[in-house]
Enzyme design. Structure first.
Site, PDB file in Angstrom:
ATOM      1  N   ASP A 217       0.847  -1.196   0.000  1.00 24.44           N
ATOM      2  CA  ASP A 217       0.000   0.000   0.000  1.00 24.44           C
ATOM      3  C   ASP A 217       0.882   1.245   0.000  1.00 24.44           C
ATOM      4  O   ASP A 217       1.541   1.551   0.990  1.00 24.44           O
ATOM      5  CB  ASP A 217      -0.895  -0.027   1.239  1.00 24.44           C
ATOM      6  CG  ASP A 217      -1.935   1.080   1.237  1.00 24.44           C
ATOM      7  OD1 ASP A 217      -1.929   1.890   0.301  1.00 24.44           O
ATOM      8  OD2 ASP A 217      -2.750   1.111   2.174  1.00 24.44           O
TER       9      ASP A 217
ATOM     10  N   GLU B 268      -1.315  -0.811  -4.047  1.00 24.05           N
ATOM     11  CA  GLU B 268      -2.499  -0.019  -3.709  1.00 24.05           C
ATOM     12  C   GLU B 268      -2.169   1.470  -3.673  1.00 24.05           C
ATOM     13  O   GLU B 268      -1.166   1.879  -3.103  1.00 24.05           O
ATOM     14  CB  GLU B 268      -3.033  -0.464  -2.346  1.00 24.05           C
ATOM     15  CG  GLU B 268      -4.266   0.287  -1.894  1.00 24.05           C
ATOM     16  CD  GLU B 268      -4.863  -0.299  -0.626  1.00 24.05           C
ATOM     17  OE1 GLU B 268      -5.582   0.443   0.068  1.00 24.05           O
ATOM     18  OE2 GLU B 268      -4.627  -1.484  -0.322  1.00 24.05           O
TER      19      GLU B 268
ATOM     20  N   HIS C  50      -0.422   4.133  -0.193  1.00 24.27           N
ATOM     21  CA  HIS C  50      -1.241   5.010   0.652  1.00 24.27           C
ATOM     22  C   HIS C  50      -1.370   6.425   0.098  1.00 24.27           C
ATOM     23  O   HIS C  50      -1.637   7.374   0.849  1.00 24.27           O
ATOM     24  CB  HIS C  50      -0.650   5.056   2.070  1.00 24.27           C
ATOM     25  CG  HIS C  50      -1.685   5.100   3.150  1.00 24.27           C
ATOM     26  ND1 HIS C  50      -1.895   6.204   3.941  1.00 24.27           N
ATOM     27  CD2 HIS C  50      -2.576   4.161   3.570  1.00 24.27           C
ATOM     28  CE1 HIS C  50      -2.868   5.954   4.801  1.00 24.27           C
ATOM     29  NE2 HIS C  50      -3.296   4.726   4.596  1.00 24.27           N
TER      30      HIS C  50
ATOM     31  N   GLU D 144     -10.360   3.680  -2.334  1.00 24.84           N
ATOM     32  CA  GLU D 144     -10.885   3.911  -1.002  1.00 24.84           C
ATOM     33  C   GLU D 144     -11.286   5.367  -0.792  1.00 24.84           C
ATOM     34  O   GLU D 144     -12.046   5.682   0.121  1.00 24.84           O
ATOM     35  CB  GLU D 144      -9.864   3.500   0.069  1.00 24.84           C
ATOM     36  CG  GLU D 144      -8.609   4.353   0.120  1.00 24.84           C
ATOM     37  CD  GLU D 144      -7.569   3.779   1.054  1.00 24.84           C
ATOM     38  OE1 GLU D 144      -7.263   4.435   2.064  1.00 24.84           O
ATOM     39  OE2 GLU D 144      -7.057   2.680   0.779  1.00 24.84           O
TER      40      GLU D 144
ATOM     41  N   HIS E 240     -12.602  -1.919   0.629  1.00 23.69           N
ATOM     42  CA  HIS E 240     -11.763  -1.322   1.674  1.00 23.69           C
ATOM     43  C   HIS E 240     -12.505  -1.388   2.997  1.00 23.69           C
ATOM     44  O   HIS E 240     -13.694  -1.065   3.063  1.00 23.69           O
ATOM     45  CB  HIS E 240     -11.489   0.131   1.274  1.00 23.69           C
ATOM     46  CG  HIS E 240     -10.651   0.907   2.235  1.00 23.69           C
ATOM     47  ND1 HIS E 240     -11.165   1.841   3.099  1.00 23.69           N
ATOM     48  CD2 HIS E 240      -9.311   0.899   2.438  1.00 23.69           C
ATOM     49  CE1 HIS E 240     -10.177   2.388   3.798  1.00 23.69           C
ATOM     50  NE2 HIS E 240      -9.045   1.831   3.422  1.00 23.69           N
TER      51      HIS E 240
END
Length: 382
Positions: A183, A209, A185, A235, A285
């Site tokens: 991730d 991700e 992020h 997300e 998510h």
């Protein structure tokens, strides 16, 4: 049946629960929250409640349209998360009233279980590797980890080397056949995302991700030239209209709508079907609480393209209270061999322990995102 009351509960570690009551004594639960903006989302829920009290809870599609379209200004994290929790609770009421799980009302399940992954953290590669081994020992067949620390728009290669070292340590610890999601992020901008994607290629990632923020999705055209790992994103998208452009672009392989942010069950069912038409996988998510997870599992049950489910048991955010603390039937989330079964109880299938909810809501929380800064003092994406 008529809706009589909506009550919200801000509960640790960082969640917001919603209870909707009816004149026939049937109640439904939802989880409307924006992490770090619980009080704001709570206010939005009560604004929307003015319309709902006195209405028939069964008319979910109509209520969704009114609550989304009826305010003129629409969309975004706060509005869609408030609507998501209301939608979850209405489906919970309908399922309980009819004695059926929500997935049965959506056409019936197309799978008996769904793979789940465990979050693994740690400050050093050895720590992350040890945590990964422990998760695999508990039966998980897939893991997710932070792919990197904060990175400036162009940064030094030592940070890339640290990120690669952590992923390499986990891959070595768990072997070649455990799925690893990295991730980013949204911490990374296009110049460094290209570098990271290329350097992580040897470790055969299950997905990368949020290699860039959703608002910078045009960068994916370049990033995908540097890796073969599937790209996951979504997300921080809140409606089918937010996802429409992402799917049309064709660079995302896995979408990750959040059932507590993207309009709830009603909207995420449509988002999942849109993605299926583009041959894109679904991985909802969910670093949140038990009601959100139960809602996710209902969508996983009926979505052909669902392949894995995030869940928050033991995640580092859950200080003070964890996923099962608010649940009277914790066996509904019993994981076995890396899979979670689809809940079979009426409604969402999770029984909320209201006594614990009320007690913990008396304490509440004011959880906030950390604020990070780069070495030069400028703001860093968390």
């Amino acid at each position: 049946m008529k809706i009589t009351k909506l009550t919200t509960f801000i509960v640790p570690p960082r969640w917001l629960f919603l209870k909707i009551e009816t004149d026939e004594g049937i109640t439904g639960w939802g989880e409307p929250v924006v992490e770090g903006r619980a009080l704001t989302t709570e206010a939005a829920v009560h604004e929307l409640a003015d319309y709902l009290v006195g209405k028939d809870p069964f008319r979910i599609e109509d209520h969704w349209n009114v609550l989304y379209r009826g305010g003129f200004y629409r969309g975004g994290a706060i509005h869609m998360s408030a609507l998501a929790g209301i939608d979850q609770a209405l489906w919970d009421i309908k399922g309980k009233a009819l004695g059926q799980p929500v997935h049965q009302l959506l056409g019936g399940q197309c799978r008996d279980r769904v793979m789940v992954y465990s979050w693994v953290g740690g400050d050093r590669p050895a720590d992350v590797a040890a945590n990964a081994r422990e998760a695999v020992a508990r039966g998980f067949k897939a893991l997710k980890m932070n792919g990197c620390e904060e990175l400036q728009i162009v940064d030094t290669f030592d940070k890339v080397e640290r990120a690669v070292a952590a992923v390499a340590a986990v891959r070595e610890a768990v072997g070649p056949h455990i799925g690893i999601g990295a991730d980013f992020h949204g911490r990374v901008h296009k110049p460094m995302a290209k570098v990271l994607a290329r350097e992580l290629e040897p470790y055969k990632l299950m997905f990368i991700e949020e290699p860039v923020l959703s608002e910078n999705r045009e960068a994916l055209a370049e990033i995908t030239k540097h890796c073969s790992a599937p790209i996951a994103l979504g997300e921080r998208l809140y409606s089918r209209w937010d996802f429409k452009g992402v799917l049309q672009d064709g660079y995302v392989d896995i979408i990750q709508p959040d059932l507590s942010h993207a309009g709830g069950i009603t909207e995420c069912r449509k988002i999942a079907a849109m993605a299926e038409a583009y041959d894109v996988a679904l991985a909802p998510h969910c670093p949140l609480g038990p009601i959100a997870l139960a809602a996710c599992l209902q969508i996983d049950a009926v979505s052909y393209n669902a392949f894995i489910q995030e869940q928050s048991l033991g995640i580092h955010y859950n200080e003070g209270n964890d996923l099962l603390d608010y649940v009277a039937n914790p066996d509904v989330f019993a994981y076995e061999n890396g899979f979670a079964s689809i809940p079979q109880g009426p409604g969402l299938g999770v029984e909320v322990n209201e006594e614990i909810v009320v007690r913990r809501a008396a304490e509440g929380h004011r959880w906030r995102n950390p604020v990070w800064r780069h070495a030069d003092g400028s703001f860093a994406e968390w």
